[in-house]
Write an enzyme that holds these catalytic residues in place. Structure first.
Site, PDB file in Angstrom:
ATOM      1  N   GLY A 232       0.822  -1.200   0.000  1.00  0.00           N
ATOM      2  CA  GLY A 232       0.000   0.000   0.000  1.00  0.00           C
ATOM      3  C   GLY A 232       0.860   1.257   0.000  1.00  0.00           C
ATOM      4  N   LEU A 233       0.326   2.308   0.589  1.00  0.00           N
ATOM      5  CA  LEU A 233       1.018   3.595   0.674  1.00  0.00           C
ATOM      6  C   LEU A 233       1.488   4.070  -0.693  1.00  0.00           C
ATOM      7  CD1 LEU A 233       3.149   3.208   3.910  1.00  0.00           C
ATOM      8  CD2 LEU A 233       1.125   4.604   3.581  1.00  0.00           C
ATOM      9  N   CYS A 234       0.607   3.936  -1.682  1.00  0.00           N
ATOM     10  CA  CYS A 234       0.980   4.462  -2.981  1.00  0.00           C
ATOM     11  C   CYS A 234      -0.164   5.294  -3.545  1.00  0.00           C
ATOM     12  CB  CYS A 234       1.396   3.360  -3.936  1.00  0.00           C
ATOM     13  SG  CYS A 234       0.312   1.946  -3.912  1.00  0.00           S
ATOM     14  N   GLY A 235      -0.753   6.109  -2.699  1.00  0.00           N
ATOM     15  CA  GLY A 235      -1.773   7.036  -3.148  1.00  0.00           C
ATOM     16  C   GLY A 235      -2.977   6.314  -3.711  1.00  0.00           C
TER      17      GLY A 235
END
Lengths: 294, 138
Positions: A89-92
């Site tokens: 995750g953590l990719c907008g």
């Protein structure tokens, strides 16, 4: 009003977060460069493949006994959607964008009375889709352990898709992935893989150049050999595009996170200083009024 | 007449070779064929085998290729191979060891999936050995 100690702790924690997001941004930038090189290195193969395929398809257009991978099996009832997403995750909005496109497509197909099956590649897409369309997902392939994307990974997926097609599990196959345009723009894309989708103008054009060639074995056999390979090539390209898009999306997401953290630190520092001054003033007033009372 | 032909070896992952050479022997699906400059335009599928590349200096290099096709034009030969390994990078002792490992895996396989995988791996490696033998190695 928060106490000075509380404020100090908040500032320290935001600073730590900022350090992490900044590091992630830099890692993403390095990985993006690598992913882009990989995507570029894969281009010549895919381009040649497309050329030859278009030529063969053009010169064989309408011929008897064309491969079902090319012309389809004559039905349009069951659709397989291959959804490529990231593992982390953590990719907008990277994964949500792809999933949104898939959801729209599923809704439309279902409204038309078609059966929909979903094959997830990548864990994040599965996580988002399973809530709404859990029953439609036939399988999930994760590439979590894969460090460097290889053609083998794409071949595995392609073999699975072709196996399902030959078993009559679906009629039309569409690949969903995110096309990399730049660091700030990734475009979710749907690509029809089966039956193969080759523009007719291109076909005719390429057929002309192909006319001069000798074929060994004959054209039909070469085509039958190339079509399954082409599916693997398309999957491979989608995976590479996706990898570059993911890193690009993560880079810009982490960039804004770092900026937001910076703003928050500024704001908190301001409050911290104000509170400190107010406290000093208060103490002074107490001392002075104490002295005056004497 | 030009005495060299442009030769490009492309795998899905990258461009492996791109240079002017004198002659290339390609293992085609219907038999090997040699490609010299001014060859007639041809498209042929590949079988697993050893490709011989003769450079302008007369030195020959051998590359093991598997899966894909070759496109010949009078001035250009493009080989699209799914796998390509220079023969000098293949260590026969390592290969023999790998084959043995694969055979052991096959014997130990508990379910169909692992068995199938091991069989596949073994078959691929035996292909390499057969191709090398045919090319006069080992």
């Amino acid at each position: 009003m928060a106490s000075l100690k509380e404020l100090r702790n908040r500032i320290a924690s935001v600073k730590a977060t900022q350090k992490i997001t900044k590091a992630m941004q830099m890692v993403a930038a390095a990985k993006l460069r690598r992913a882009q090189t990989a995507a570029e290195a894969a281009r010549p193969y895919a381009e040649r493949m497309d050329q030859v395929l278009a030529g063969l398809a053009g010169s064989l257009a309408g011929a008897e006994g064309s491969s079902p991978l090319m012309v389809g099996n004559g039905r349009d009832d069951t659709h397989l959607l291959v959804v490529c997403t990231s593992e982390r995750g953590l990719c907008g909005g990277f994964n949500s964008q792809i999933v949104r496109l898939v959801r729209e497509r599923v809704a439309r197909l279902q409204a038309d009375g078609k059966t929909v099956k979903i094959l997830c590649v990548g864990r994040k897409g599965y996580d988002q889709l399973r809530r709404v369309y859990g029953g439609l997902i036939i399988e999930t392939i994760t590439l979590r352990e894969v460090k460097q994307l290889g053609f083998v990974n794409a071949q595995d997926i392609a073999a699975k898709v072709i196996g399902l097609f030959e078993a009559g599990e679906f009629d039309v196959c569409t690949l969903f992935y995110s096309e990399f345009q730049s660091v700030i723009s990734q475009v979710p894309t749907a690509l029809q893989m089966i039956p193969a989708n080759i523009p007719e103008a291109e076909e005719a054009e390429a057929a002309k150049t192909m006319a001069a060639y000798e074929f060994e074995p004959d054209e039909t056999e070469i085509l039958a050999d190339l079509l399954p390979r082409n599916i693997a090539v398309q999957v491979f390209r989608a995976l590479l595009e996706n990898a570059a898009s993911e890193q690009g999306a993560r880079m810009s997401a982490m960039d804004s996170a770092t900026r937001n953290a910076g703003e928050m630190i500024d704001k908190l520092t301001l409050t911290y200083n104000r509170t400190r001054q107010a406290q000093i003033t208060k103490e002074l007033i107490e001392i002075i009024s104490g002295a005056e009372a004497l | 007449m030009a005495d060299t032909i442009r030769f490009e070896l492309v795998s899905p992952e990258r461009l492996l070779m791109s240079e002017d050479v004198a002659q290339v022997d390609v293992p085609g699906a219907e038999g090997d064929f040699g490609v010299l400059p001014m060859h007639a335009p041809t498209i042929s599928t590949l079988r697993a085998g050893v490709m011989m590349v003769r450079g302008t200096d007369g030195k020959a290099r051998e590359v093991f290729v598997r899966g894909g096709f070759a496109e010949v034009r009078p001035d250009l030969l493009t080989v699209l191979a799914e796998q390509a390994i220079p023969v000098e990078e293949i260590d026969e002792a390592v290969l023999a060891q790998e084959i043995q490992n694969a055979e052991e895996d096959l014997a130990d396989a508990k379910d169909d999936l692992t068995r199938e995988k091991a069989e596949h791996r073994l078959a691929r490696m035996k292909e390499v050995v057969a191709a090398l033998k045919a090319a006069g190695h080992g």
